[in-house]
Design a protein around this motif. Structure first.
Motif, short mmCIF file in Angstrom:
data_model
loop_
_atom_site.label_atom_id
_atom_site.label_comp_id
_atom_site.label_asym_id
_atom_site.label_seq_id
_atom_site.Cartn_x
_atom_site.Cartn_y
_atom_site.Cartn_z
N PHE A 217 0.86 -1.21 -0.02
CA PHE A 217 -0.12 0.02 -0.08
C PHE A 217 0.79 1.28 -0.12
N LEU A 218 0.41 2.27 -0.76
CA LEU A 218 1.10 3.63 -0.49
C LEU A 218 -0.03 4.64 -0.93
N THR A 219 0.39 6.02 -0.32
CA THR A 219 -0.49 6.98 -0.39
C THR A 219 0.12 8.21 -1.01
N ALA A 220 -0.74 9.09 -1.71
CA ALA A 220 -0.21 10.25 -2.22
C ALA A 220 -1.36 11.26 -2.37
N ALA A 221 -0.65 12.53 -2.38
CA ALA A 221 -1.71 13.78 -2.51
C ALA A 221 -1.20 14.73 -3.50
N ALA A 222 -2.35 15.22 -4.39
CA ALA A 222 -1.73 15.95 -5.54
C ALA A 222 -1.37 17.34 -5.24
N HIS A 223 -1.70 18.13 -4.15
CA HIS A 223 -1.26 19.21 -3.69
C HIS A 223 0.44 19.21 -3.26
N LYS A 224 1.12 18.22 -3.20
CA LYS A 224 2.24 18.27 -2.77
C LYS A 224 3.30 18.29 -4.18
N PHE A 225 2.65 17.98 -5.24
CA PHE A 225 3.23 18.15 -6.65
C PHE A 225 2.61 19.18 -7.62
N HIS A 226 2.25 20.24 -7.40
CA HIS A 226 1.47 21.37 -8.18
C HIS A 226 0.18 20.87 -8.61
N GLY A 227 -0.60 20.17 -8.07
CA GLY A 227 -2.00 19.69 -8.20
C GLY A 227 -2.97 20.48 -7.09
N PRO A 228 -4.43 20.17 -7.15
CA PRO A 228 -5.19 20.62 -6.43
C PRO A 228 -5.20 20.06 -5.12
N LYS A 229 -5.73 20.87 -4.07
CA LYS A 229 -5.89 20.07 -2.84
C LYS A 229 -7.45 19.58 -2.60
N GLY A 230 -7.25 18.47 -1.70
CA GLY A 230 -8.58 17.51 -1.70
C GLY A 230 -8.65 16.51 -2.55
N ILE A 231 -7.56 16.23 -2.92
CA ILE A 231 -7.52 14.81 -4.10
C ILE A 231 -6.10 14.36 -3.84
N GLY A 232 -6.24 12.79 -3.72
CA GLY A 232 -5.15 12.17 -3.94
C GLY A 232 -5.42 10.73 -3.91
N PHE A 233 -4.54 9.60 -3.86
CA PHE A 233 -5.10 8.23 -4.06
C PHE A 233 -4.18 7.39 -3.22
N ALA A 234 -4.70 6.05 -3.11
CA ALA A 234 -4.28 4.93 -2.46
C ALA A 234 -3.96 4.12 -3.54
N TYR A 235 -2.86 3.41 -3.36
CA TYR A 235 -2.25 2.33 -4.17
C TYR A 235 -2.72 1.25 -3.31
N ILE A 236 -3.55 0.14 -3.61
CA ILE A 236 -3.82 -1.00 -2.70
C ILE A 236 -3.62 -2.36 -3.87
N ARG A 237 -2.44 -3.02 -3.38
CA ARG A 237 -2.24 -4.15 -4.39
C ARG A 237 -3.23 -4.90 -4.46
N LYS A 238 -3.50 -5.77 -5.90
CA LYS A 238 -4.67 -6.37 -6.09
C LYS A 238 -4.74 -7.60 -5.44
N ASN A 239 -5.78 -8.10 -5.05
CA ASN A 239 -6.27 -9.13 -4.27
C ASN A 239 -5.88 -8.92 -2.75
N SER A 240 -5.82 -7.71 -2.36
CA SER A 240 -5.40 -7.39 -1.14
C SER A 240 -6.33 -7.91 0.18
N GLY A 241 -7.68 -7.87 -0.39
CA GLY A 241 -8.60 -8.44 0.55
C GLY A 241 -9.22 -7.30 1.29
N LEU A 242 -8.78 -5.85 1.19
CA LEU A 242 -9.42 -4.97 1.82
C LEU A 242 -11.00 -4.54 1.43
N LYS A 243 -11.88 -4.23 2.14
CA LYS A 243 -13.07 -3.80 1.85
C LYS A 243 -13.43 -2.58 1.94
N ALA A 244 -14.82 -2.34 1.68
CA ALA A 244 -15.29 -0.71 1.76
C ALA A 244 -14.72 0.07 2.77
N PHE A 245 -14.24 1.22 2.63
CA PHE A 245 -13.73 2.16 3.75
C PHE A 245 -15.05 3.27 4.02
N ILE A 246 -15.63 3.48 2.93
CA ILE A 246 -16.82 4.55 2.93
C ILE A 246 -17.80 3.89 2.26
#
Length: 384
Positions: free
Chosen positions: A198-227
């Motif tokens: 797993f890793l995490t990123a935020a757009a506003h740290k590399f000249h993008g907008p605030k309020g958006i980013g992403f999580a990398y979740i390796r396939k078949n991880s087994g994680l279920k809904a967060f929201i």
């Protein structure tokens, strides 16, 4: 000296690129359908979102299904850590005391809410985790473990060898999460070569907008809904997608990596120049962690302990602000707190903690002339 406006707090957030603003304006004006709608307006928005997902995955050498858009790094860290405990049976978290609070506070909550065992790695004098201690903690029992280590520390800039960490985690079947908010957009990542889970990123740290980013979740991880809600974001995160922010993130991501070498070279030279100026003009200043070392820290920031007594230090940030200089005494997430930096408390002596430490962080929009102005302003304040 004539007052200038100098922004050196890019580790907190960055100026949005012009092409990103243009892309977002275009999206807001011309592509306003709900991405979950089946008509042409909705399909256009959905297509753009999936294109952005594929773009990010391609640069990271990942699968598009492994990219989940979030509101930023904090939500992504929470999603991963909480779901790993809830869905994957993790009952031991191994981290350090100098992680971002998005990780530390979440780990502490998981201790209180789920009885998770929280283990902290030993740090050397520069703030680097002891990987021999990591192996010791990984091998001590068969509990399901999650290791959470940030690739680049947001306050002192130290870099961790994530390949070495990933090898250790694989050896002991531990899950590996990395907060890469200060890394994505500034360093290449090949997620086949460095198999983090797993890793995490935020757009506003590399000249993008605030309020958006992403999580990398390796396939078949087994994680279920967060929201819970709709089935958006592969079912991980219900709710209508922030379409304009997602296309802004994509544009910033493309620009960051297409210009990576030239911008990294330029910013590295700024950092080298600033270090030399500080050493020459304020010789009693000290660089915290490895931030003064171009090899062992990120090229984007320095953290400096200045030779100023505690009483005078109270006016330092105010003075710099009056002079038009933006920097930070620690993480921007901490700026409203008088507790001081939890990172510096772990690596500095009591005597050093009585002196002010400032983080200066650079971007493609900074110049050597601006750095000269900052050094002269600091010199005048110290001498006054």
């Amino acid at each position: 000296m004539e007052v200038q406006k100098v922004y050196l707090d890019n580790a907190a957030t960055t100026r949005v690129r012009d092409e990103v603003i243009a892309k977002m304006q275009e999206a807001l004006a011309g592509c306003y359908g709900n991405p979950s709608s089946t008509h042409s307006f909705g399909r256009s928005a959905k297509t753009a979102i999936e294109t952005a997902r594929k773009t990010i995955a391609k640069y990271l050498n990942a699968h598009s299904s492994e990219i989940v858009f979030t509101s930023g790094g904090t939500e992504a860290d929470n999603m991963i850590m909480r779901c790993a405990v809830r869905d994957l049976g993790v009952n031991t978290i191994i981290t350090t005391k100098i992680e971002h609070h998005a990780v530390l506070h979440t780990a502490e909550d998981l201790v209180n809410e789920h009885g998770v065992h929280l283990k902290f790695l030993k740090l050397d004098a520069h703030g680097n985790p002891d990987l021999m201690h990591l192996e010791e903690l990984l091998s001590v029992d068969d509990r399901k473990k999650l290791v959470s280590l940030m690739h680049i520390n947001n306050e002192i800039g130290n870099k961790i060898d994530m390949k070495e960490v990933s090898v250790l985690c694989s050896k002991y079947a531990a899950l590996l999460h990395s907060d890469t908010v200060q890394s994505i957009g500034h360093y290449e990542w090949d997620l086949e070569e460095i198999p983090v889970d797993f890793l995490t990123a935020a757009a506003h740290k590399f000249h993008g907008p605030k309020g958006i980013g992403f999580a990398y979740i390796r396939k078949n991880s087994g994680l279920k809904a967060f929201i819970s809600g709709g089935s958006q974001e592969r079912g991980f995160r219900g709710g209508t997608e922030a379409f304009h922010n997602i296309v802004g993130l994509e544009q910033a991501f493309i620009a960051a990596y297409d210009n990576l070498e030239s911008e990294r070279t330029y910013i590295t030279e700024l950092k080298r120049y600033f270090i030399e100026r500080i050493k020459n003009e304020i010789p009693d200043a000290r660089f915290n962690g490895y931030s003064g070392d171009l090899e062992n820290s990120t090229y984007t920031l320095v953290n400096i302990c200045l030779p100023i007594d505690a009483q005078k230090a109270l006016m330092l940030l105010f003075h710099l602000d009056i002079k038009g200089i933006a920097c930070s005494k620690g993480s921007a997430c901490q700026s409203g707190s008088d507790a001081g930096s939890h990172v510096l408390r772990e690596i500095l002596t009591d005597e050093e903690l009585q002196r002010p430490s400032l983080r200066f962080s650079f971007s493609k929009y900074n110049t050597k002339k601006e750095l000269d102005y900052v050094v002269e302003t600091l010199k005048e304040f110290i001498a006054d």
